[in-house]
Design a protein around this motif. Structure first.
Motif, PDB file in Angstrom:
ATOM      1  N   GLU A  52       0.838  -1.197   0.000  1.00  8.58           N
ATOM      2  CA  GLU A  52       0.000   0.000   0.000  1.00  8.58           C
ATOM      3  C   GLU A  52       0.873   1.246   0.000  1.00  8.58           C
ATOM      4  O   GLU A  52       1.916   1.286   0.655  1.00  8.58           O
ATOM      5  N   VAL A  53       0.422   2.249  -0.729  1.00  9.38           N
ATOM      6  CA  VAL A  53       1.113   3.528  -0.649  1.00  9.38           C
ATOM      7  C   VAL A  53       0.094   4.629  -0.418  1.00  9.38           C
ATOM      8  O   VAL A  53      -1.009   4.598  -0.957  1.00  9.38           O
ATOM      9  N   ASP A  54       0.440   5.538   0.463  1.00  9.09           N
ATOM     10  CA  ASP A  54      -0.412   6.693   0.721  1.00  9.09           C
ATOM     11  C   ASP A  54       0.436   7.932   0.536  1.00  9.09           C
ATOM     12  O   ASP A  54       1.437   8.115   1.221  1.00  9.09           O
ATOM     13  N   THR A  55       0.031   8.757  -0.394  1.00 10.96           N
ATOM     14  CA  THR A  55       0.842   9.953  -0.645  1.00 10.96           C
ATOM     15  C   THR A  55      -0.031  11.180  -0.617  1.00 10.96           C
ATOM     16  O   THR A  55      -1.189  11.144  -1.020  1.00 10.96           O
ATOM     17  N   LYS A  56       0.524  12.240  -0.111  1.00 14.05           N
ATOM     18  CA  LYS A  56      -0.242  13.481   0.045  1.00 14.05           C
ATOM     19  C   LYS A  56       0.682  14.669  -0.197  1.00 14.05           C
ATOM     20  O   LYS A  56       1.340  15.152   0.710  1.00 14.05           O
ATOM     21  N   PRO A  57       0.780  15.100  -1.433  1.00 11.04           N
ATOM     22  CA  PRO A  57       1.617  16.267  -1.719  1.00 11.04           C
ATOM     23  C   PRO A  57       0.793  17.532  -1.501  1.00 11.04           C
ATOM     24  O   PRO A  57      -0.165  17.765  -2.204  1.00 11.04           O
ATOM     25  N   GLU A  58       1.161  18.311  -0.525  1.00 11.30           N
ATOM     26  CA  GLU A  58       0.329  19.469  -0.176  1.00 11.30           C
ATOM     27  C   GLU A  58       0.970  20.801  -0.556  1.00 11.30           C
ATOM     28  O   GLU A  58       2.177  20.956  -0.443  1.00 11.30           O
ATOM     29  N   LEU A  59       0.126  21.731  -0.953  1.00 12.36           N
ATOM     30  CA  LEU A  59       0.588  23.101  -1.193  1.00 12.36           C
ATOM     31  C   LEU A  59      -0.248  24.032  -0.321  1.00 12.36           C
ATOM     32  O   LEU A  59      -1.467  23.901  -0.272  1.00 12.36           O
ATOM     33  N   GLU A  60       0.413  24.925   0.352  1.00 15.58           N
ATOM     34  CA  GLU A  60      -0.329  25.932   1.096  1.00 15.58           C
ATOM     35  C   GLU A  60       0.313  27.270   0.754  1.00 15.58           C
ATOM     36  O   GLU A  60       1.449  27.535   1.118  1.00 15.58           O
ATOM     37  N   ILE A  61      -0.425  28.089   0.022  1.00 14.05           N
ATOM     38  CA  ILE A  61       0.189  29.268  -0.588  1.00 14.05           C
ATOM     39  C   ILE A  61      -0.566  30.530  -0.225  1.00 14.05           C
ATOM     40  O   ILE A  61      -1.782  30.595  -0.374  1.00 14.05           O
ATOM     41  N   TYR A  62       0.170  31.523   0.249  1.00 17.91           N
ATOM     42  CA  TYR A  62      -0.471  32.758   0.698  1.00 17.91           C
ATOM     43  C   TYR A  62      -0.012  33.997  -0.058  1.00 17.91           C
ATOM     44  O   TYR A  62      -0.188  35.101   0.419  1.00 17.91           O
ATOM     45  N   THR A  63       0.618  33.822  -1.196  1.00 20.86           N
ATOM     46  CA  THR A  63       0.945  34.992  -2.013  1.00 20.86           C
ATOM     47  C   THR A  63       0.981  34.579  -3.460  1.00 20.86           C
ATOM     48  O   THR A  63       1.119  33.390  -3.769  1.00 20.86           O
ATOM     49  N   ASP A  64       0.826  35.565  -4.353  1.00 18.00           N
ATOM     50  CA  ASP A  64       0.596  35.158  -5.742  1.00 18.00           C
ATOM     51  C   ASP A  64       1.855  35.072  -6.588  1.00 18.00           C
ATOM     52  O   ASP A  64       1.857  34.392  -7.597  1.00 18.00           O
ATOM     53  N   ASP A  65       2.928  35.728  -6.157  1.00 15.81           N
ATOM     54  CA  ASP A  65       4.086  35.788  -7.045  1.00 15.81           C
ATOM     55  C   ASP A  65       4.993  34.580  -6.836  1.00 15.81           C
ATOM     56  O   ASP A  65       6.105  34.687  -6.355  1.00 15.81           O
ATOM     57  N   VAL A  66       4.483  33.417  -7.165  1.00 20.17           N
ATOM     58  CA  VAL A  66       5.211  32.181  -6.882  1.00 20.17           C
ATOM     59  C   VAL A  66       5.142  31.242  -8.085  1.00 20.17           C
ATOM     60  O   VAL A  66       4.250  31.351  -8.903  1.00 20.17           O
ATOM     61  N   GLN A  67       6.097  30.367  -8.132  1.00 20.48           N
ATOM     62  CA  GLN A  67       6.056  29.303  -9.133  1.00 20.48           C
ATOM     63  C   GLN A  67       6.044  27.998  -8.371  1.00 20.48           C
ATOM     64  O   GLN A  67       7.031  27.646  -7.728  1.00 20.48           O
ATOM     65  N   CYS A  68       4.943  27.299  -8.429  1.00 20.25           N
ATOM     66  CA  CYS A  68       4.816  26.097  -7.625  1.00 20.25           C
ATOM     67  C   CYS A  68       4.209  24.981  -8.426  1.00 20.25           C
ATOM     68  O   CYS A  68       3.334  25.206  -9.243  1.00 20.25           O
ATOM     69  N   SER A  69       4.654  23.796  -8.145  1.00 26.09           N
ATOM     70  CA  SER A  69       3.973  22.657  -8.743  1.00 26.09           C
ATOM     71  C   SER A  69       4.252  21.445  -7.894  1.00 26.09           C
ATOM     72  O   SER A  69       5.238  21.392  -7.165  1.00 26.09           O
ATOM     73  N   HIS A  70       3.355  20.495  -7.959  1.00 33.31           N
ATOM     74  CA  HIS A  70       3.689  19.200  -7.419  1.00 33.31           C
ATOM     75  C   HIS A  70       3.048  18.125  -8.272  1.00 33.31           C
ATOM     76  O   HIS A  70       2.065  18.362  -8.973  1.00 33.31           O
ATOM     77  N   GLY A  71       3.642  16.975  -8.224  1.00 34.26           N
ATOM     78  CA  GLY A  71       3.085  15.868  -8.968  1.00 34.26           C
ATOM     79  C   GLY A  71       3.275  14.611  -8.155  1.00 34.26           C
ATOM     80  O   GLY A  71       4.239  14.494  -7.399  1.00 34.26           O
ATOM     81  N   ALA A  72       2.345  13.687  -8.292  1.00 32.98           N
ATOM     82  CA  ALA A  72       2.503  12.409  -7.618  1.00 32.98           C
ATOM     83  C   ALA A  72       1.966  11.332  -8.531  1.00 32.98           C
ATOM     84  O   ALA A  72       0.969  11.550  -9.231  1.00 32.98           O
ATOM     85  N   THR A  73       2.623  10.216  -8.557  1.00 35.40           N
ATOM     86  CA  THR A  73       2.088   9.098  -9.324  1.00 35.40           C
ATOM     87  C   THR A  73       2.203   7.831  -8.493  1.00 35.40           C
ATOM     88  O   THR A  73       3.095   7.690  -7.670  1.00 35.40           O
ATOM     89  N   VAL A  74       1.256   6.937  -8.717  1.00 32.46           N
ATOM     90  CA  VAL A  74       1.341   5.598  -8.150  1.00 32.46           C
ATOM     91  C   VAL A  74       1.030   4.658  -9.298  1.00 32.46           C
ATOM     92  O   VAL A  74       0.022   4.818  -9.973  1.00 32.46           O
ATOM     93  N   ALA A  75       1.904   3.722  -9.524  1.00 36.55           N
ATOM     94  CA  ALA A  75       1.669   2.814 -10.645  1.00 36.55           C
ATOM     95  C   ALA A  75       2.500   1.563 -10.439  1.00 36.55           C
ATOM     96  O   ALA A  75       3.106   1.375  -9.383  1.00 36.55           O
ATOM     97  N   GLN A  76       2.503   0.707 -11.438  1.00 37.18           N
ATOM     98  CA  GLN A  76       3.453  -0.395 -11.401  1.00 37.18           C
ATOM     99  C   GLN A  76       4.432  -0.189 -12.542  1.00 37.18           C
ATOM    100  O   GLN A  76       4.326   0.767 -13.294  1.00 37.18           O
TER     101      GLN A  76
END
Lengths: 249, 479, 416
Positions: free
Chosen positions: C339-363
C-alpha cells in the motif's frame, strides 16, 4: 507622427536611455540598431507604456498627443503596435477570442461597430494566410505551445489584422530561420503605405535586407550616436559595433 | 498596472441580493424532537419518515462539527436557526402556476428563471425551491410521458414511498457526517428524480434554490435514481439575499446510477458571499455523493462563486466494474470568502476510471483549498485516476491550497496527480493592454481561459451563465 | 551523562510533567502511521549492561570515501573507532560530544539545541529531548570549507531486553562555511529490539553550503522515528538526500525553514519497504521569506505487504514573493498487498510564486517490460532492471561519486 524628444528613462533606478531623440513621419521605416544593452528594447517598451520604466525627463508626442500620459491600452487604440520580442503565452484563451476582443476595442475607439463573426473570421484567416500560419492556430491558446517562429509570425499576423498607424518590431528577427524571416518581412512590406510608419529594432542587419529602411539609427548607451541610410547598416555589419563605439568615444 | 491593483478591479454588487417581501410562516429558532415532528407533520409524512428523521437527530446530537477543513468561522449556534420557513401562500398547495403567488413567480423571473413553461429555456424542466418548500416543478407532464419522475422530495415521500425508502440514505447514510445527520433530521424539501430503465431524459432537469427568510437555514435533500441504462443531466442553481448575518445551507445530494446508467450533475453555486468586509454570507456545508454501479458513469461539474464558507466534496463511489467518475470544478473566492472543496473517488470495482479537474481562483483576502481523496481498493484491478489541480492567484493577500490524499492498495491501478499554481502575470496583462483590450476584459479573458476545461463540461445555457458569473465575481479584482 | 540532560532541562518540561502521549492516527500527520505498537514496547528503557566494543569497520565504511568517522554503538561513542579528536583539530572545526563539552561550549550548545525544531509540532523531537544521553555538536567556522565528509555512524545491537536510543546531532555552519555530513544508521545483529528516536538539527548561516546524506539501513524488527530540521539563512544551500531500507517501522520528518532570502534546498529521497515494513517520509518546506527555491524528489518501490507513506508539504507565507517550489513523488507498487499513501500538499499565501507538485502511483511500465523481453531478457530480470533504473535516477546525481558508487550496489543487491 512620432516625436521623441531628449528622452531619459530609468529601469530600477539605473539610467538606460540618456537623451534619445527621434522623428518618425508617416510612410517612413526607421531601423534602430545597437549592441546588447544599448536601450533598444527599452525604447519599444517605454513607447508602449510597460511598467517599470521611469521616464525621468524628455517627452514623446504621437499624432499630436502626449503619448506618455496615455494608458497602455489607449496607446494601442490610437494605433501604436508592438511586436514583442518574447510573446507571452496565455493558456486557455484562444487566439481568435483574444483578437476579436482587440479588434473590437480598437474599432469601438474609432466609433465603429464591432465586426460580425463572419467578417472577422474572414479577415483573421486572410491574416493567417499572409504569414503562412495554419488557421488552426486561431483556435489555439494565445502563443500556447507555439514554437519561437510561430510566436513571431503570430505577432505579425496580429499586426496585419489590427492595421496600426505605427508598428514597432522588437527584435522580431531573433531566432528566425531565413524562411520565417522572409514571411515576416513580406507581412511588413505589404503593410507599408504613406500613412503608416515602422520602427524596426534589430541587432543584425539581416532583416534589413528584406525590409528596406529609410533611416538607420545606431543606439549606443541610451543615445542615438549615428544616423544614416541603409548603407550605415551594411557598414555596421562589416565593421561591428566596436567601430561605432570607438568612433563615438 | 501593478499586480496589487488587479485586486481592486474585482468588485461588483451581488445582483441576486434582493429580498422578496412575502408573508411567510417561519418556525421560531431552535432544534429538538418537537421541531422535527412539526416539520414531518407539516408535510403530512408517514410514520417511517418521521422515525428516520428522529434516528438521524439522535445520531447528530452525539456528533461534533468537523474541524479539519481549512476554513475559519465563529461557532454556529444551532439553536439560533429556524428550521422551517415557507411562504404562506403555498400553505394550500397551488394546483397550477396560475395559483402561485405572483411575488414568487416574479422572484424567479428576476433571477432569470422563468417558471411559465412558454417562457422557459427550451428543454429544461425546473423545480423551484423557495426557503423550505418547492414552489413549482415545470414540464412534469411532458416528463411523465417518458416515464421520468421529477417532483419535490416531499411529494415523492407520498407518491413513490417504495423508491424513497429503498434509496434515501443509501448513498449518504444518516450518520455519515455532522451536517448530513443534521440534514437527515430536518430536511424540508428538495428534488426527486427517477429515470426508468433504458430511458434518456427528454430534457435537462434543474432545481433552483433560493433562501429568502432571514435567520433560517436551508436543508434540502436531493435524490436522483437513474435506473439501468438510463441517462439524465441535472442542473442546480442557488442564490440568496444580501444579509448581514450568516445563514446555513446544509444540503445532501444522493445519486444512484444503476448498471450502465449515466448521471451528469452540474451546479452553479452563487449563494450570497458576504460583503467586501466579509460580513454576512451563506455557510454552504454540503454532502454530495453518488454510487456508480457496473459500467455506470457519474459526472459532477461545479462552478462555485458564492457563499462565505464552502465545505463541499461531491464524490463518487465506483462500485461497479468499469464505472466512471468525473469531477470538474471551478471555485472562485474573492474578498473574505473561504472554500474547502474537492472530491473523493473511491475505486472499488475493476477497471474503474476517474478524472478530476479542479481550477481554483483566489482573489482579495480569500482562501481557496482543494481537498481530494483518491482511493484504490485491493479489488480495483486496472483502475485509473488522473487529477489536475490548478490554482490561479490574483493579488498578494489571498491563499490557494492543495490537499490531495492518494491511497493505493492495488499494484495494477495507476494514479497520476499534478498541481500547479500561477498568477495573472504582468506580461499577459501587458500583451492584452498593448492590443487595446482593457484590464478588466483582459483578466476576465485570462480567468475564463484558465477555466475552459471545466466550462466545456457544463450544459450550454449554464456555460454562458458561468462565464458571466466569473466576470461579475471578479469585477474589481484588477485596477 | 547527567551533563547532557542538563543542556535540555528547561526544554522538555511537558514530558517531565507527564503530559506526553504517543500521537494517535487522529493527528493528521500520523494519519497513515500507527505508533501504538510502541505503547507495549519498552521503548523508553535505557540500554542496560555493557556496550559491545568490537565492531568490524567494514560494516559501515563507505569505500572510496575518505571521511572523519564518529561511530556510536547503541548510543555510545566508540572512541577507538572514531576520529573525533582529529576532526576537532581540523582548522576551523569544532567537534565535541555533548557530554564532553567544556563550559564555554556547553553555553553554545544550550542555546543552539532546539533552535531549528518546533517542539510543539513534533512529539518525538520532544521525547528525544527527554531521553537523549549523548549528542554530537559540529561547528564549521566562517568561510571554512571542510573537504573531508563527516560520517556519523549509529549502530544498534540486539540486547537482552528492548531499549531506546535517542541520538542527537547539531551541525552549525557559519557564514560561507561548507561541509558534507553523512548520518549512517545500521543494525549489526539480525534480531533487533532497538527503538531509535533521532533528532538532527542543521543550522546554515548566510551563504553556507551543506550536503547532508541520511542512510537508514537498520533491519529486522528495528524501529526508527527521527526528525531532520534545518534553518537556512540568506543564500544558504542545503542538499539533502535520504535513503531508507529495512526495519519494521521508519518515520522521518524532514523540515526546512527558510529564514533568509534567496536560499535554496534540494530534498531527495528513496524508500524501499518490503515484507511487513512501514516507511513514512514527511517533508515540510517553510518558505517564510522572499526569493527562495526548493526542489523535492522522492521515489519509492513498495513490495510484499509493505506500506509507504509520503507527505510533502510546501508552505509559502504571505511575505515570500518570488518563491519557486517544486515537488515530485513517484511510487511503484509491486504486490497486491502493498500500500502507498501519498499526500503532496501546497499551502500558498501569495501570488508571485512558481509552484507545482506531482505524484504518481503505478506499477512498472508494461511496455518497457515487453520491450526488454523482446530483446530476450527474462521477465524477472526485466523487472529488476526497471526497478533499479527507477531508483537509480536519484542515486546517479549525488554530489559525491563515492556515495553513488556505494549506494548503487546496495540498490542492485536489494532488487536481487
Amino acid at each position: 507622427m512620432l516625436s521623441i524628444n531628449n528622452l531619459h528613462v530609468n529601469v530600477e533606478e539605473k539610467p538606460i536611455l540618456k537623451g534619445l531623440s527621434l522623428e518618425v513621419k508617416p510612410g517612413e521605416v526607421h531601423a534602430i540598431m545597437g549592441p546588447n544593452g544599448s536601450g533598444k528594447s527599452t525604447t519599444g517598451h517605454v513607447l508602449t507604456g510597460r511598467e517599470g520604466y521611469d521616464v525621468t525627463s524628455g517627452g514623446v508626442s504621437f499624432l499630436g498627443k502626449d503619448l506618455l500620459a496615455l494608458p497602455i491600452e489607449e496607446r494601442a487604440r490610437e494605433g501604436l503596435f508592438l511586436a514583442f520580442q518574447y510573446p507571452v503565452e496565455i493558456p486557455g484563451v484562444s487566439n481568435m477570442e483574444f483578437l476579436k476582443a482587440s479588434v473590437d476595442a480598437l474599432r469601438s475607439h474609432q466609433g465603429l461597430d464591432s465586426l460580425d463573426a463572419v467578417t472577422f473570421m474572414k479577415k483573421a484567416r486572410e491574416a493567417c494566410k499572409a504569414v503562412k500560419l495554419d488557421q488552426a492556430f486561431l483556435k489555439r491558446g494565445v502563443n500556447e505551445g507555439f514554437s519561437g517562429g510561430e510566436k513571431k509570425r503570430n505577432e505579425i499576423m496580429q499586426m496585419m489584422l489590427l492595421q496600426p498607424k505605427l508598428a514597432i518590431l522588437d527584435e522580431t528577427d531573433s531566432g528566425l530561420d531565413i524562411d520565417a524571416l522572409q514571411v515576416v518581412a513580406e507581412g511588413v512590406n505589404s503593410l507599408r503605405s504613406d500613412d503608416r510608419a515602422f520602427i524596426v529594432i534589430t541587432h543584425y542587419q539581416r532583416l534589413l535586407n528584406y525590409i528596406e529602411p529609410d533611416f538607420v539609427h545606431v543606439l549606443v548607451d541610451g543615445k542615438v550616436v549615428k544616423s544614416g541610410d541603409r548603407t550605415l547598416a551594411l557598414e555596421l555589419e562589416e565593421k561591428g559595433y566596436g567601430w561605432i563605439e570607438s568612433e563615438v568615444a | 498596472m501593478s499586480q496589487d491593483e488587479i485586486g481592486k478591479l474585482i468588485q461588483q454588487d451581488y445582483s441576486a441580493g434582493f429580498v422578496t417581501e412575502i408573508e411567510a410562516e417561519t418556525l421560531p429558532p431552535g432544534l429538538n424532537e418537537e421541531v422535527i415532528t412539526y416539520i414531518s407533520k407539516k408535510k403530512n409524512e408517514p410514520e417511517w419518515m418521521l422515525q428516520w428523521r428522529l434516528k438521524a437527530f439522535a445520531a447528530w446530537k452525539e456528533m461534533h462539527e468537523p474541524e479539519w477543513a481549512h476554513v475559519k468561522y465563529p461557532k454556529i449556534n444551532f439553536q439560533d436557526i429556524s428550521y422551517y420557513s415557507a411562504p404562506k401562500s403555498l400553505e394550500d398547495k397551488p394546483k397550477s402556476l396560475d395559483e402561485v403567488d405572483p411575488e414568487l413567480i416574479d422572484t424567479y423571473n428576476k433571477l432569470g428563471i422563468p417558471l411559465h413553461e412558454q417562457e422557459v429555456l427550451a428543454g429544461v424542466a425546473v423545480d423551484a425551491v423557495f426557503d423550505s418548500v418547492s414552489v413549482a416543478t415545470t414540464f412534469r407532464e411532458k416528463l411523465k410521458e417518458a416515464g421520468v419522475i421529477f417532483c419535490s422530495i416531499s411529494e415523492a415521500v407520498h407518491e413513490y414511498p417504495e423508491l424513497v425508502q429503498k434509496y434515501l440514505g443509501s448513498v449518504v447514510p444518516q450518520k455519515d457526517n455532522f451536517y448530513a445527520a443534521l440534514n437527515s433530521a430536518v430536511f424540508s424539501d428538495g428534488s426527486f428524480v427517477y429515470i426508468p430503465k433504458g430511458v434518456r431524459s427528454p430534457m435537462e432537469l434543474s432545481t433552483y434554490f433560493r433562501i429568502n427568510e432571514s435567520k433560517t437555514g436551508q436543508f434540502e435533500r436531493t435524490l436522483i435514481i437513474a435506473d439501468e441504462g438510463s441517462y439524465v443531466s441535472y442542473l442546480e442553481g442557488c442564490t440568496a439575499p444580501m444579509r448581514d448575518e450568516n445563514q446555513l445551507h446544509a444540503a445532501v445530494v444522493e445519486l444512484v446510477a444503476l448498471d450502465n446508467a449515466q448521471i451528469k450533475y452540474s451546479t452553479v453555486q452563487n449563494w450570497y458571499p458576504g460583503d467586501k468586509e466579509g460580513k454576512g454570507g451563506i455557510y454552504n456545508f454540503v454532502t454530495k455523493r453518488g454510487v456508480a454501479n457496473k459500467n455506470a458513469r457519474i459526472s459532477w461539474t461545479q462552478v462555485e462563486t458564492g457563499s462565505a464558507v464552502t465545505w463541499k466534496y461531491p464524490s463518487c463511489i465506483l462500485k461497479g466494474d468499469n464505472s466512471v467518475g468525473e469531477f470538474y470544478s471551478v471555485a472562485l473566492t474573492n474578498n473574505f470568502q473561504q472554500a474547502d472543496t474537492g472530491t473523493k473517488m473511491i475505486h472499488l470495482g475493476k477497471n474503474t476510471k476517474s478524472t478530476i479537474i479542479s481550477k481554483g481562483i483566489s482573489a482579495g483576502k480569500s482562501s481557496n483549498a482543494y481537498r481530494g481523496l483518491v482511493r484504490m481498493n485491493p479489488r480495483a484491478e486496472g483502475a485509473r485516476n488522473f487529477t489536475q489541480c490548478d490554482s490561479l492567484l490574483i493579488g498578494s493577500s489571498c491563499g490557494a491550497h492543495t490537499f490531495p490524499y492518494i491511497e493505493s492498495k492495488n499494484p495494477s491501478a495507476i494514479i497520476e496527480h499534478e498541481a500547479t499554481t500561477s498568477k495573472v502575470s504582468d506580461e499577459q496583462l501587458h500583451l492584452c493592454l498593448q492590443r487595446g483590450i482593457d484590464a478588466e476584459k483582459a483578466v476576465s479573458m485570462i480567468v475564463n481561459g484558465f477555466c475552459k476545461e471545466v466550462f466545456k463540461e457544463l450544459p450550454m445555457e449554464f456555460a454562458v451563465e458561468a462565464g458571466k458569473l466569473l466576470e461579475v465575481s471578479l469585477e474589481g479584482a484588477v485596477g | 551523562m547527567g551533563q547532557t540532560q542538563n543542556l535540555f532541562t528547561c526544554k522538555a518540561n511537558s514530558i517531565c510533567d507527564g503530559n506526553w502521549r504517543l500521537p494517535t492516527r487522529k493527528n493528521e500527520s500520523w494519519r497513515y502511521t500507527s505508533v501504538q505498537l510502541l505503547e507495549k514496547a519498552n521503548y523508553l528503557a535505557q540500554p542496560f549492561g555493557p556496550t559491545r566494543e568490537s565492531v568490524e569497520p567494514s560494516i559501515y565504511t563507505i569505500p572510496k570515501l575518505d571521511a572523519f568517522q564518529l561511530v556510536f554503538v547503541d548510543g555510545q561513542l566508540n572512541a577507538a573507532l572514531s576520529q573525533l579528536t582529529q576532526l576537532n583539530n581540523e582548522k576551523g572545526v569544532i567537534a565535541s560530544l555533548f557530554s564532553e563539552a567544556n563550559k564555554n561550549l556547553q553555553q553554545i550548545i544550550r542555546s543552539a539545541v532546539n533552535s531549528c525544531v518546533d517542539l510543539s509540532k513534533h512529539p518525538f523531537a520532544l521525547l528525544n529531548n527527554n531521553q537523549t544521553q549523548e549528542g554530537v555538536y559540529v561547528a564549521i567556522e566562517k568561510g571554512v570549507r571542510l573537504e573531508k565528509p563527516i560520517q556519523v555512524v549509529n549502530l544498534t545491537t540486539e540486547r537482552e531486553s528492548e531499549y531506546g536510543v535517542a541520538p542527537r546531532l547539531f551541525v552549525d555552519l557559519a557564514k560561507h562555511a561548507e561541509a558534507t555530513i553523512i548520518e549512517h544508521f545500521l543494525s549489526i545483529d539480525e534480531e533487533q529490539n532497538a527503538f531509535v528516536n533521532g533528532l538532527t538539527e542543521l543550522q546554515l548561516a548566510e551563504g553556507s553550503r551543506l550536503n547532508y546524506y541520511r542512510l537508514n539501513f537498520e533491519d529486522g524488527a528495528s524501529r526508527h522515528i527521527a526528525g531532520v530540521h534545518a534553518n537556512l539563512e540568506d543564500s544558504a544551500y542545503l542538499n539533502c538526500f535520504c535513503m531508507s531500507l529495512g526495519g519494521s517501522l521508519k518515520r522521518f520528518d524532514v523540515n526546512t525553514n527558510f529564514n533568509g532570502a534567496a536560499a535554496h534546498c534540494e530534498l531527495n529521497g528513496i524508500y524501499l519497504p518490503r515484507g511487513n515494513q512501514h516507511i513514512d517520509f514527511h517533508t515540510c518546506v517553510e518558505h517564510a521569506v522572499p526569493r527562495c527555491s526548493s526542489e523535492q524528489n522522492f521515489r519509492g518501490i513498495v513490495a510484499d505487504s509493505a506500506r509507504a507513506v509520503f507527505n510533502g508539504r510546501i508552505h509559502i507565507h504571505e511575505k515570500a514573493p518570488h518563491t519557486s517550489a517544486h515537488m515530485n513523488n513517484r511510487n511503484l507498487l509491486t504486490s497486491n498487498k502493498a500500500e502507498v499513501d501519498t499526500k503532496p500538499e501546497l499551502e500558498i499565501y501569495t501570488d508571485d510564486v512558481q509552484c507545482s507538485h506531482g505524484a504518481t502511483v503505478a506499477q512498472l511500465d508494461s511496455e518497457a517490460i515487453a520491450y526488454l523481453q523482446s530483446r530476450g531478457i527474462e521477465l524477472s530480470q526485466a523487472r529488476r532492471m526497471l526497478s533499479f533504473g527507477f531508483i537509480n535516477q536519484l542515486i546517479e546525481n549525488l554530489d559525491h561519486q563515492a556515495m553513488t558508487e556505494y549506494l548503487r550496489p546496495v540498490t542492485t543487491e536489494f532488487f536481487k
